[in-house]
Design a protein around this motif. Structure first.
Motif, mmCIF file in Angstrom:
data_model
loop_
_atom_site.group_PDB
_atom_site.id
_atom_site.type_symbol
_atom_site.label_atom_id
_atom_site.label_comp_id
_atom_site.label_asym_id
_atom_site.label_seq_id
_atom_site.Cartn_x
_atom_site.Cartn_y
_atom_site.Cartn_z
ATOM 1 N N PRO A 18 42.683 -33.460 -75.298
ATOM 2 C CA PRO A 18 41.912 -32.407 -74.625
ATOM 3 C C PRO A 18 40.403 -32.638 -74.671
ATOM 4 C CG PRO A 18 43.618 -31.418 -75.959
ATOM 5 C CD PRO A 18 43.607 -32.871 -76.282
ATOM 6 N N VAL A 19 39.898 -33.174 -75.805
ATOM 7 C CA VAL A 19 38.458 -33.450 -75.892
ATOM 8 C C VAL A 19 38.059 -34.527 -74.894
ATOM 9 C CG1 VAL A 19 36.682 -34.440 -77.388
ATOM 10 C CG2 VAL A 19 38.161 -32.634 -78.248
ATOM 11 N N ILE A 20 38.859 -35.567 -74.777
ATOM 12 C CA ILE A 20 38.570 -36.622 -73.800
ATOM 13 C C ILE A 20 38.629 -36.066 -72.381
ATOM 14 C CG2 ILE A 20 39.428 -38.789 -72.835
ATOM 15 C CD1 ILE A 20 40.331 -39.514 -75.699
ATOM 16 N N ALA A 21 39.607 -35.208 -72.100
ATOM 17 C CA ALA A 21 39.713 -34.604 -70.764
ATOM 18 C C ALA A 21 38.491 -33.747 -70.459
ATOM 19 C CB ALA A 21 40.986 -33.768 -70.665
ATOM 20 N N ILE A 22 38.004 -32.985 -71.443
ATOM 21 C CA ILE A 22 36.815 -32.153 -71.217
ATOM 22 C C ILE A 22 35.591 -33.020 -70.997
ATOM 23 C CG2 ILE A 22 35.243 -30.543 -72.357
ATOM 24 C CD1 ILE A 22 37.727 -29.190 -73.546
ATOM 25 N N VAL A 23 35.477 -34.115 -71.744
ATOM 26 C CA VAL A 23 34.329 -35.016 -71.561
ATOM 27 C C VAL A 23 34.366 -35.659 -70.181
ATOM 28 C CG1 VAL A 23 33.320 -37.189 -72.355
ATOM 29 C CG2 VAL A 23 33.957 -35.443 -74.006
ATOM 30 N N VAL A 24 35.539 -36.104 -69.759
ATOM 31 C CA VAL A 24 35.657 -36.788 -68.469
ATOM 32 C C VAL A 24 35.523 -35.816 -67.310
ATOM 33 C CG1 VAL A 24 37.233 -38.094 -66.991
ATOM 34 C CG2 VAL A 24 37.023 -38.673 -69.414
ATOM 35 N N PHE A 25 36.216 -34.680 -67.374
ATOM 36 C CA PHE A 25 36.239 -33.741 -66.267
ATOM 37 C C PHE A 25 35.338 -32.536 -66.483
ATOM 38 C CE2 PHE A 25 40.445 -35.806 -66.125
ATOM 39 C CZ PHE A 25 40.334 -36.400 -64.881
ATOM 40 N N GLY A 26 34.512 -32.551 -67.515
ATOM 41 C CA GLY A 26 33.665 -31.405 -67.829
ATOM 42 C C GLY A 26 32.704 -31.051 -66.708
ATOM 43 N N ILE A 29 34.689 -29.401 -63.935
ATOM 44 C CA ILE A 29 35.083 -28.043 -64.312
ATOM 45 C C ILE A 29 33.886 -27.106 -64.231
ATOM 46 C CG2 ILE A 29 35.901 -26.628 -66.244
ATOM 47 C CD1 ILE A 29 37.576 -29.094 -67.100
ATOM 48 N N ALA A 30 32.723 -27.558 -64.730
ATOM 49 C CA ALA A 30 31.517 -26.729 -64.677
ATOM 50 C C ALA A 30 31.099 -26.462 -63.233
ATOM 51 C CB ALA A 30 30.383 -27.402 -65.440
ATOM 52 N N ILE A 35 30.609 -22.651 -58.812
ATOM 53 C CA ILE A 35 30.826 -22.274 -57.409
ATOM 54 C C ILE A 35 31.566 -20.936 -57.336
ATOM 55 C CG2 ILE A 35 32.146 -22.895 -55.339
ATOM 56 C CD1 ILE A 35 31.414 -25.819 -55.938
ATOM 57 N N LEU A 36 32.576 -20.745 -58.173
ATOM 58 C CA LEU A 36 33.320 -19.485 -58.155
ATOM 59 C C LEU A 36 32.438 -18.305 -58.555
ATOM 60 C CD1 LEU A 36 36.756 -20.559 -59.675
ATOM 61 C CD2 LEU A 36 36.239 -20.010 -57.297
ATOM 62 N N ILE A 37 31.603 -18.486 -59.570
ATOM 63 C CA ILE A 37 30.705 -17.408 -59.983
ATOM 64 C C ILE A 37 29.683 -17.120 -58.889
ATOM 65 C CG2 ILE A 37 28.862 -16.837 -61.625
ATOM 66 C CD1 ILE A 37 30.552 -18.224 -63.768
ATOM 67 N N SER A 38 29.184 -18.164 -58.244
ATOM 68 C CA SER A 38 28.225 -17.980 -57.154
ATOM 69 C C SER A 38 28.854 -17.216 -55.987
ATOM 70 C CB SER A 38 27.716 -19.343 -56.688
ATOM 71 O OG SER A 38 26.919 -19.222 -55.543
ATOM 72 N N LEU A 39 30.076 -17.583 -55.634
ATOM 73 C CA LEU A 39 30.754 -16.884 -54.539
ATOM 74 C C LEU A 39 31.027 -15.426 -54.898
ATOM 75 C CD1 LEU A 39 33.318 -19.554 -53.304
ATOM 76 C CD2 LEU A 39 31.320 -18.686 -52.080
ATOM 77 N N LEU A 40 31.410 -15.175 -56.140
ATOM 78 C CA LEU A 40 31.656 -13.801 -56.572
ATOM 79 C C LEU A 40 30.370 -12.978 -56.520
ATOM 80 C CD1 LEU A 40 33.640 -11.746 -57.755
ATOM 81 C CD2 LEU A 40 32.981 -12.557 -60.015
#
Length: 71
Positions: A18-26, A29-30, A35-40
């Protein structure tokens, strides 16, 4: 997939991967969360502006119709 992790310790499955996935896809994800917060926020702003416009127009129409009734 299970064959890959069969000989590995528990911390590899539950911590390292999971740590590697967060580092790679962080960044991705951010970006998606941003984008979702901006649209909301834009949607809430739109609803507030339209609601204010409807309120002002109804106030204006009700005050102008009551003044017309005075004649």
């Amino acid at each position: 997939m299970r064959e890959i992790f069969t000989g590995m310790p528990w911390w590899v499955k539950w911590i390292a991967v999971p740590v590697i996935a967060i580092v790679v896809f962080g960044g991705l994800i951010a970006t998606v969360v941003g984008i979702l917060i901006s649209l909301l926020f834009k949607l809430l702003l739109f609803v507030a502006i339209v609601g204010g416009l409807v309120y002002v127009v109804r106030k204006f129409l009700s005050s102008s119709s009551s003044s017309r009734g005075d004649w």
